[in-house]
Design an enzyme around this catalytic site. Sequence first.
Site: not given
Ligand code: G3P
Ligand code: MG
Length: 245
Positions: A54, A12
């Site tokens: 982000h 992630h």
């Molecule tokens: O792509 C999945 C996840 O990254 C979505 O949440 O807020 O971490 O971008 P976020």
């Molecule tokens: Mg994401």
Amino acid sequence: MTNWPYPRFIAHRGAGKLAPENTLAAFRHGASFGYRMFEFDVKLSADGKPILMHDATLDRTTTGKGRVDALTLGELAALDAGGWHSPAYAGEPVPTLAAIARYTQANGFMVNIEIKPVPGTEYRTGAAVALDALSLWRGAGTPPLLSSFSEVALEAAHQVAPDLPRALLLDTLPADWLERLRQLECVALDANHRELDAAVIGAAHSAGFKVLCYTVNDRARAANLLSWGLDGLITDAVDQIAPQS
Ligand code: G3P
Ligand code: MG
């Protein structure tokens, strides 16, 4: 997509929280634990160039302030996107999608590009990111998996790059989630893991969709989800969840 080419374990934002999110340093850190696929967030600079970030604003993860799309690529290049995390990463730049394409392709890694538009720029961002991805990954192995919470952005991506696979991100599952996947011609559901159980994963599979989820940082929960047939697990815990396959 009949032949699903992606591994089940996806880092992630590069390496979760162990290195500054959405920087090349984070990808390198995630890769050092054996990860071969990376999720990251992309939006546009003021001059329309896809970059990794982000938040809609610069304040939390860079030395800049205000909306990300108020600065040109040149202005963003002057920011520090690593020092907020720890001194070891001070001076880390905001990466372009092109830089990430170079790094991942050189190392045979796969990517999940989350299209994360600054509010109000959904269509433009979906189209520009998909077009850039199409050109950057042309003839370069496994295509990127595009995903978004924005159905407008996914529709725009579909229009300009219909052959790039898409996943719909859903934080909660509405009653018509399968219908939405069909309408957007997605290949996968990408849900908050709390929304998933064996029945939901089974229903998606029966309808021909793969299932991914975010953000799973607990090993026991990861094992449960995988035992139900989950196809892709996005995690911050790259130092604790080994990417076995
Ligand atoms: O792509 C999945 C996840 O990254 C979505 O949440 O807020 O971490 O971008 P976020
Ligand atoms: Mg994401």
